[in-house]
Design a protein around this motif. Structure first.
Motif, mmCIF file in Angstrom:
data_model
loop_
_atom_site.group_PDB
_atom_site.id
_atom_site.type_symbol
_atom_site.label_atom_id
_atom_site.label_comp_id
_atom_site.label_asym_id
_atom_site.label_seq_id
_atom_site.Cartn_x
_atom_site.Cartn_y
_atom_site.Cartn_z
ATOM 1 N N ASN A 12 -54.726 10.916 -5.396
ATOM 2 C CA ASN A 12 -53.810 9.928 -4.837
ATOM 3 C C ASN A 12 -53.026 10.501 -3.666
ATOM 4 N N ILE A 13 -52.492 9.593 -2.861
ATOM 5 C CA ILE A 13 -51.612 9.931 -1.746
ATOM 6 C C ILE A 13 -50.386 9.028 -1.846
ATOM 7 N N LYS A 14 -49.222 9.625 -1.698
ATOM 8 C CA LYS A 14 -47.997 8.827 -1.665
ATOM 9 C C LYS A 14 -47.040 9.452 -0.665
ATOM 10 N N VAL A 15 -46.118 8.648 -0.157
ATOM 11 C CA VAL A 15 -45.171 9.144 0.838
ATOM 12 C C VAL A 15 -43.755 8.780 0.418
ATOM 13 N N LYS A 16 -42.817 9.525 0.966
ATOM 14 C CA LYS A 16 -41.396 9.179 0.828
ATOM 15 C C LYS A 16 -40.746 9.406 2.175
ATOM 16 N N THR A 17 -39.655 8.715 2.433
ATOM 17 C CA THR A 17 -39.022 8.785 3.748
ATOM 18 C C THR A 17 -37.530 9.045 3.617
ATOM 19 N N SER A 18 -36.966 9.563 4.701
ATOM 20 C CA SER A 18 -35.532 9.816 4.743
ATOM 21 C C SER A 18 -35.009 9.465 6.133
ATOM 22 N N SER A 19 -33.914 8.715 6.182
ATOM 23 C CA SER A 19 -33.302 8.342 7.463
ATOM 24 C C SER A 19 -32.074 9.189 7.781
ATOM 25 N N SER A 26 -36.293 7.970 -0.031
ATOM 26 C CA SER A 26 -36.718 6.709 -0.620
ATOM 27 C C SER A 26 -37.496 6.971 -1.900
ATOM 28 N N ALA A 27 -37.754 5.923 -2.656
ATOM 29 C CA ALA A 27 -38.682 6.031 -3.776
ATOM 30 C C ALA A 27 -40.082 6.306 -3.217
ATOM 31 N N ASP A 28 -40.942 6.891 -4.047
ATOM 32 C CA ASP A 28 -42.302 7.178 -3.601
ATOM 33 C C ASP A 28 -43.026 5.873 -3.259
ATOM 34 N N ILE A 29 -43.710 5.890 -2.129
ATOM 35 C CA ILE A 29 -44.486 4.731 -1.677
ATOM 36 C C ILE A 29 -45.961 5.045 -1.930
ATOM 37 N N VAL A 43 -42.549 12.519 4.229
ATOM 38 C CA VAL A 43 -43.206 13.555 3.439
ATOM 39 C C VAL A 43 -44.416 12.929 2.751
ATOM 40 N N VAL A 44 -45.562 13.520 2.967
ATOM 41 C CA VAL A 44 -46.818 13.051 2.393
ATOM 42 C C VAL A 44 -47.165 13.943 1.205
ATOM 43 N N MET A 45 -47.292 13.328 0.038
ATOM 44 C CA MET A 45 -47.607 14.071 -1.186
ATOM 45 C C MET A 45 -49.037 13.756 -1.607
ATOM 46 N N VAL A 46 -49.855 14.810 -1.722
ATOM 47 C CA VAL A 46 -51.287 14.642 -1.969
ATOM 48 C C VAL A 46 -51.660 15.346 -3.271
ATOM 49 N N THR A 47 -52.388 14.653 -4.139
ATOM 50 C CA THR A 47 -52.874 15.243 -5.381
ATOM 51 C C THR A 47 -54.393 15.331 -5.322
ATOM 52 N N PRO A 48 -54.932 16.543 -5.209
ATOM 53 C CA PRO A 48 -56.393 16.683 -5.178
ATOM 54 C C PRO A 48 -56.973 16.653 -6.591
ATOM 55 N N GLY A 72 -44.254 18.450 -0.008
ATOM 56 C CA GLY A 72 -45.323 17.699 0.640
ATOM 57 C C GLY A 72 -45.447 18.067 2.103
ATOM 58 N N TYR A 73 -46.272 17.321 2.803
ATOM 59 C CA TYR A 73 -46.533 17.557 4.223
ATOM 60 C C TYR A 73 -45.562 16.687 5.030
ATOM 61 N N GLN A 74 -44.725 17.343 5.818
ATOM 62 C CA GLN A 74 -43.589 16.654 6.443
ATOM 63 C C GLN A 74 -43.746 16.509 7.948
ATOM 64 N N PHE A 75 -43.385 15.332 8.456
ATOM 65 C CA PHE A 75 -43.336 15.118 9.900
ATOM 66 C C PHE A 75 -42.267 14.075 10.219
ATOM 67 N N THR A 76 -41.926 13.974 11.495
ATOM 68 C CA THR A 76 -40.951 12.989 11.951
ATOM 69 C C THR A 76 -41.685 11.808 12.577
ATOM 70 N N MET A 77 -41.329 10.626 12.140
ATOM 71 C CA MET A 77 -42.006 9.420 12.621
ATOM 72 C C MET A 77 -41.703 9.190 14.085
ATOM 73 N N GLY A 78 -42.733 8.887 14.859
ATOM 74 C CA GLY A 78 -42.547 8.587 16.277
ATOM 75 C C GLY A 78 -42.321 7.102 16.501
ATOM 76 N N SER A 79 -42.591 6.664 17.708
ATOM 77 C CA SER A 79 -42.334 5.265 18.076
ATOM 78 C C SER A 79 -43.562 4.379 17.898
ATOM 79 N N GLU A 80 -44.665 4.973 17.381
ATOM 80 C CA GLU A 80 -45.876 4.202 17.131
ATOM 81 C C GLU A 80 -46.384 4.485 15.718
ATOM 82 N N GLY A 81 -47.158 3.536 15.203
ATOM 83 C CA GLY A 81 -47.749 3.729 13.890
ATOM 84 C C GLY A 81 -48.762 4.865 13.891
ATOM 85 N N VAL A 82 -48.929 5.503 12.742
ATOM 86 C CA VAL A 82 -49.883 6.605 12.625
ATOM 87 C C VAL A 82 -50.754 6.395 11.398
#
Length: 203
Positions: A12-19, A26-29, A43-48, A72-82
């Motif tokens: 599974n893959i799930k993400v959480k965000t922080s402003s 946030s709760a896990d998405i 933050v992207v959380m991956v379970t292999p 998890g794997y962390q990045f900052t959201m830009g101005s476009e979808g990824v």
């Protein structure tokens, strides 16, 4: 938005965000796509699956590094979808048994034959990524010495400076270690007159 597809060998893959810079999250998405505001931390959380690890995670064209602090794997959201891309890699078990005469066995693993930045591992069983290299250092005591070290398919390891190197390719590996026993010398005696007996013990 942040979107993803769960690839083969990933459970599974799930993400959480922080402003607020990671103070609150946030709760896990768990459903793609996730709506994320620009400049939010993600933050992207991956379970292999069992026997697999995560080789890499990318967000769009950018590699995403793992954050042990946030799990998890962390990045900052830009101005476009990824779109997230997760690449799994299979791992194989490397195990060994310490024979009589061997005091320590230390392993290192690396994606290349350069082990300078690798961490020493002393457990008797580890999992190693496919096509990674394993370096084995063996210390003997009490007059014993290393005779031969075998790895994948029973082939002998490449020895250099007392280190033995193998590549783990497509199967679990049982490392075999053969030692030369210490040279033994005899101790002899004759019991002379007026001596009841003579006996020895060794250590």
């Amino acid at each position: 938005s942040v979107s993803w597809t769960v690839p083969e060998h990933i459970s599974n893959i799930k993400v959480k965000t922080s402003s607020d810079g990671g103070t609150t999250w946030s709760a896990d998405i768990t459903t793609s796509p996730a709506s994320v505001a620009a400049n939010d931390l993600v933050v992207v959380m991956v379970t292999p699956e069992t026997n697999y690890e995560v080789e890499s995670v990318t967000a769009g064209s950018n590699d995403v590094r793992f954050s042990s602090e946030n799990g998890g794997y962390q990045f900052t959201m830009g101005s476009e979808g990824v779109t997230l891309s997760v690449t799994p890699i299979v791992t194989y078990e490397v195990s060994w048994t310490k024979p009589t005469g061997v005091t320590t066995i230390v392993m290192k693993t690396s994606s290349s034959t350069d082990f300078s930045s690798s961490t020493e591992i002393s457990e008797s069983s580890i999992r190693v990524r496919q096509n990674y290299y394993v370096q084995v250092a063996i210390t003997c005591g009490n007059g014993y010495s290393v005779k031969k070290v075998t790895g994948p398919g029973g082939g002998e390891g490449s020895e250099s400076g007392g280190f033995y190197t193998f590549q783990v390719t497509d199967a679990d590996v049982s490392i075999g270690i053969e030692v030369n026993e210490p040279t033994k010398y005899s101790v002899s005696w004759t019991v002379p007159e007026h001596i009841s007996n003579i006996k020895v013990k060794t250590s």
